[in-house]
Design a protein around this motif. Structure first.
Motif, short mmCIF file in Angstrom:
data_model
loop_
_atom_site.label_atom_id
_atom_site.label_comp_id
_atom_site.label_asym_id
_atom_site.label_seq_id
_atom_site.Cartn_x
_atom_site.Cartn_y
_atom_site.Cartn_z
N PRO A 1 -38.39 -20.37 7.15
CA PRO A 1 -39.10 -19.30 6.46
C PRO A 1 -40.27 -19.86 5.66
O PRO A 1 -40.31 -21.05 5.38
CB PRO A 1 -38.04 -18.71 5.54
N PRO A 2 -41.20 -18.97 5.30
CA PRO A 2 -42.33 -19.44 4.48
C PRO A 2 -41.82 -20.03 3.17
O PRO A 2 -40.76 -19.65 2.67
CB PRO A 2 -43.14 -18.18 4.21
N GLU A 3 -42.59 -20.94 2.61
CA GLU A 3 -42.20 -21.58 1.36
C GLU A 3 -41.90 -20.53 0.29
O GLU A 3 -42.66 -19.58 0.10
CB GLU A 3 -43.35 -22.49 0.89
N GLY A 4 -40.77 -20.69 -0.37
CA GLY A 4 -40.39 -19.78 -1.44
C GLY A 4 -39.61 -18.56 -0.98
O GLY A 4 -39.22 -17.73 -1.80
N ALA A 5 -39.38 -18.42 0.31
CA ALA A 5 -38.64 -17.25 0.83
C ALA A 5 -37.39 -17.73 1.54
O ALA A 5 -37.37 -18.79 2.16
CB ALA A 5 -39.51 -16.47 1.80
N SER A 6 -36.34 -16.93 1.44
CA SER A 6 -35.11 -17.27 2.15
C SER A 6 -35.19 -16.75 3.58
O SER A 6 -35.90 -15.78 3.87
CB SER A 6 -33.90 -16.66 1.44
N MET A 7 -34.46 -17.41 4.46
CA MET A 7 -34.44 -16.99 5.85
C MET A 7 -33.94 -15.56 5.98
O MET A 7 -34.47 -14.77 6.76
CB MET A 7 -33.58 -17.95 6.67
N SER A 8 -32.93 -15.19 5.21
CA SER A 8 -32.38 -13.84 5.31
C SER A 8 -33.37 -12.78 4.82
O SER A 8 -33.47 -11.70 5.41
CB SER A 8 -31.05 -13.72 4.56
N SER A 9 -34.13 -13.08 3.76
CA SER A 9 -35.10 -12.09 3.28
C SER A 9 -36.23 -11.89 4.29
O SER A 9 -36.71 -10.77 4.48
CB SER A 9 -35.66 -12.47 1.91
N VAL A 10 -36.63 -12.97 4.95
CA VAL A 10 -37.68 -12.85 5.98
C VAL A 10 -37.14 -12.05 7.17
O VAL A 10 -37.82 -11.16 7.68
CB VAL A 10 -38.19 -14.24 6.42
#
Length: 111
Positions: A47-56
Motif C-alpha cells: 500500500p502507499p506509504e502511511g496507509a494500511s493494506m486493508s484500508s486501501v
C-alpha cells in the motif's frame, strides 16, 4: 494511439506491462503488486506509504462500487459508456458524486 503499429504483445487491455521473460500482465493493482514482488528492495508501491493494506483494499472496493454495474471501463472515456451505449447523464453524475464523497474521506491527499 499516437500512430504507427502496436507491438505484437499488445492485446487492447490497458495498462499492461511486458516482463523481461516475455510475459505480459494487465490490471492496474495486479501490476502494482507484481512490481513490489519483483523489486522488493525498492520503496513499496502497495500500500502507499502511511496507509494500511486493508484500508486501501476497502477504498478500491468502494470506488468500484460507486460506478453503475453496467458501466464499462475505458482508458479513453472511463465509465462513460455501458456495453450497449452511453450511460445516462444522471448515472454518470451519481458516480461522480460518489467518487467525490470517497475522496473527501481522505482530505490529507491532493484531491
Amino acid at each position: 494511439n499516437m500512430g504507427g503499429g502496436r507491438p505484437d504483445w499488445y492485446r487492447g487491455q490497458t495498462p499492461q506491462i511486458q516482463w523481461a521473460d516475455g510475459r505480459t500482465q494487465g490490471e492496474s493493482m495486479d501490476i502494482v503488486k507484481a512490481l513490489d514482488a519483483e523489486y522488493p528492495a525498492s520503496r513499496p508501491l502497495y500500500p502507499p506509504e502511511g496507509a494500511s493494506m486493508s484500508s486501501v483494499a476497502q477504498m478500491i472496493s468502494a470506488f468500484r462500487q460507486s460506478f453503475p454495474s453496467n458501466a464499462r471501463p475505458s482508458s479513453r472515456a472511463a465509465y462513460l459508456f455501458s456495453y450497449s451505449g452511453p450511460l445516462s447523464r444522471s448515472d454518470f453524475e451519481k458516480a461522480l458524486d460518489a467518487t467525490e464523497k470517497l475522496l473527501a474521506q481522505h482530505d490529507e491527499g491532493p484531491f
